[in-house]
Each structure stands twice: as structure tokens, then as C-alpha cells.
Design a protein around this motif. Structure first.
Motif, short mmCIF file in Angstrom:
data_model
loop_
_atom_site.label_atom_id
_atom_site.label_comp_id
_atom_site.label_asym_id
_atom_site.label_seq_id
_atom_site.Cartn_x
_atom_site.Cartn_y
_atom_site.Cartn_z
N TYR A 52 0.80 -1.22 0.00
CA TYR A 52 0.00 0.00 0.00
C TYR A 52 0.84 1.28 0.00
CZ TYR A 52 -3.80 -3.18 1.23
OH TYR A 52 -4.70 -4.20 1.23
N PRO B 253 3.02 1.96 -3.48
CA PRO B 253 2.18 2.41 -4.61
C PRO B 253 1.58 3.80 -4.38
CG PRO B 253 1.71 0.12 -4.06
CD PRO B 253 2.61 0.64 -2.98
N TRP B 254 1.21 4.10 -3.12
CA TRP B 254 0.64 5.41 -2.81
C TRP B 254 1.67 6.51 -3.06
CZ3 TRP B 254 1.54 8.96 1.38
CH2 TRP B 254 0.55 9.94 1.53
N ARG C 21 2.21 6.99 -6.87
CA ARG C 21 1.16 7.80 -7.52
C ARG C 21 1.38 9.28 -7.25
NH1 ARG C 21 -2.21 3.66 -5.60
NH2 ARG C 21 -2.97 4.98 -3.90
N SER D 43 -5.85 7.77 -7.65
CA SER D 43 -6.62 6.53 -7.76
C SER D 43 -8.01 6.77 -8.33
CB SER D 43 -6.74 5.88 -6.37
OG SER D 43 -7.34 6.80 -5.46
#
Length: 268
Positions: free
Chosen positions: A239, A242-243, A246, A253
Motif C-alpha cells: 500500500y 504504490p501510494w 502515484r 486513484s
């Protein structure tokens, strides 16, 4: 209609529109078929049931315009005009959190734009409920932003005072300080966390609720440090990275997503 709804302290609203980001969309709270529920959907059910006990059962309508990842200016541009157009009795307006989480997010500047949107909403809608930020002292990835979130929360409360808005005070909701109130990603509420927020929102709107949203959680057995380390490593890999990725790429998202419930419709 607007003045009558603004003075409504019994929770007997005929229509409700939710405005916001992933928190209000319901991320972290999937239903049996995988569709997201969330605190706003759960609040809508409570409002519909309350309405059904009144003189016109079955006429309650609900829209949810929230989309994950949206910044305040996007919410103001995309969702606020639609909420004004729908002209429901109640709007919940929870926004600005994603702005505060970004580098350089200035809570004072965000609050100014938030108040401008509240001004537009209160001119067209009977009751506008606003949300404060959570106290993030127990959230690893957000703990260092606690001061900024506290400043924004103070602004939201002051804005609510100036415009006569009820406040869903998430900072003071102690039950969501428990790890079990949060989903596996540690950024969004779990189903139980969303439920407790919905119950608190209902209380703020003057409704009786079946259970206390701040009821203490059951005792939990102590975990071994090695278990905690393994869980933290898995969480970071699945988690956190990837956060962060981004954010670095300027992606969201919620890119290319539409609101899950764009029209005021009766609940099934």
C-alpha cells in the motif's frame, strides 16, 4: 424549504447529497457484491428509516457525488455545482484532506477555498454538514502531518460557526483511534470505522442511534513484535509504496472515475 431544513434537528430529511473524496465514496467498506458502501451510504439508510417513521414513508432520496483522490478545487468544480442543482435538504461536505496530505499543502489557503464553497452551498441547501479531519497520531504514514490537520480542523469548526453548519467532528471521535477502525491500507476506514462515523453523523443531526459510536472496542490480545514487523513490511510493500508512487507521478486513484450515485434516487 431551505430555512425549514436548516432548522431541522430531528433528522427527518427528505433528500441527501454527499460531496467529497474517498472517505465519502466509501473506500475501505465494500458491500457483499463489491460495491462500496461507506459512512455516507450508511447515514442515508438511517435517514431513510427515520423518514419512514414520519408522515411520508418511502419518499427519501439520496445521491453520492464523491470520488476518491479528488482535491478540494476538483470537488468544488465538479461536485458542488451538481449538489446545488439537486438542491437536497441535506448536504455533507467533506473535502480538503487530500490537499493537506500533499507536499506544500497550506491549511490556511485550503480553508479559504473551503469556506467559499460552504457559502455557495448554504445559499442553496437547507442543511450543510461539514467534517473535520481525523486525529492522525496513531496513523504511521500520516502522523507527521498531525499539526497541519489540526490547523485545518480548527478552520473548519470556525467556518461552521460562521455559517451555522452542524459539524461532524472526527477529531474527537475516540473510537476511530483504534487500529480496527481502519482498513488494511491504513489510509481509509474499515467497515466498522465507517459505521461509527455514520452513527456520529446521525447524532449530530439530532437522530437517536442504536449504539454509541464511541463505545470502546473489545479487548484484543497482544501481538508479538515479530508479527507487527511482518505486517508493517507487507503493508509498506502493498500500500505505502504504490501510494507514494502515484504522488510522485501526479496520478490519482480516482482518475477517470465517475460518482457512484450521481442522481437523487430512492434507496433500494
Amino acid at each position: 424549504m431551505a430555512d425549514d431544513a436548516r432548522n431541522n434537528t430531528k433528522g427527518t430529511f427528505r433528500s441527501y447529497t454527499a460531496v467529497g473524496d474517498s472517505f465519502t465514496e466509501g473506500v475501505g467498506d465494500p458491500g457483499p457484491d463489491g460495491t462500496l458502501l461507506g459512512w455516507a451510504d450508511r447515514l442515508a439508510v438511517l435517514l431513510a428509516e427515520r423518514r419512514a417513521d414520519g408522515e411520508a414513508p418511502g419518499d427519501f432520496r439520496y445521491a453520492n457525488l464523491a470520488v476518491r483522490g479528488r482535491l478540494l478545487d476538483q470537488i468544488v468544480a465538479e461536485q458542488v455545482p451538481r449538489a446545488v442543482e439537486l438542491a437536497p435538504d441535506l448536504v455533507t461536505f467533506c473535502a480538503g484532506g487530500n490537499d493537506i496530505l500533499r507536499p506544500g499543502g497550506d491549511p490556511d489557503a485550503v480553508a479559504e477555498r473551503f469556506e467559499a464553497a460552504v457559502t455557495d452551498l448554504t445559499a442553496a441547501v437547507g442543511t450543510v454538514l461539514v467534517c473535520t479531519g481525523f486525529d492522525t497520531r496513531g496513523v504511521p504514514v500520516l502522523r507527521h502531518l498531525r499539526g497541519k490537520i489540526a490547523t485545518y480542523t480548527a478552520h473548519v469548526r470556525a467556518i461552521a460557526d460562521r455559517h451555522g453548519c452542524p459539524v461532524l467532528d472526527l477529531w474527537s471521535l475516540r473510537s476511530v483511534q483504534d487500529r480496527r477502525a481502519w482498513s488494511e491500507d491504513r489510509l481509509h476506514l474499515s467497515p466498522e470505522g465507517h459505521t461509527r462515523v455514520a452513527l456520529r453523523a446521525a447524532q449530530v443531526l439530532g437522530m437517536p442511534v442504536p449504539t454509541d459510536p464511541d463505545e470502546p472496542w473489545p479487548p484484543q490480545s497482544q501481538r508479538l513484535p515479530s508479527e507487527v514487523r511482518r505486517e508493517n513490511i507487507q503493508w509498506a510493500r502493498e500500500y505505502l509504496m504504490p501510494w507514494i508512487g502515484r504522488r510522485l507521478r501526479g496520478e490519482s486513484s480516482g482518475d477517470d472515475r465517475a460518482p457512484k450515485r450521481p442522481d437523487l434516487l430512492p434507496l433500494r
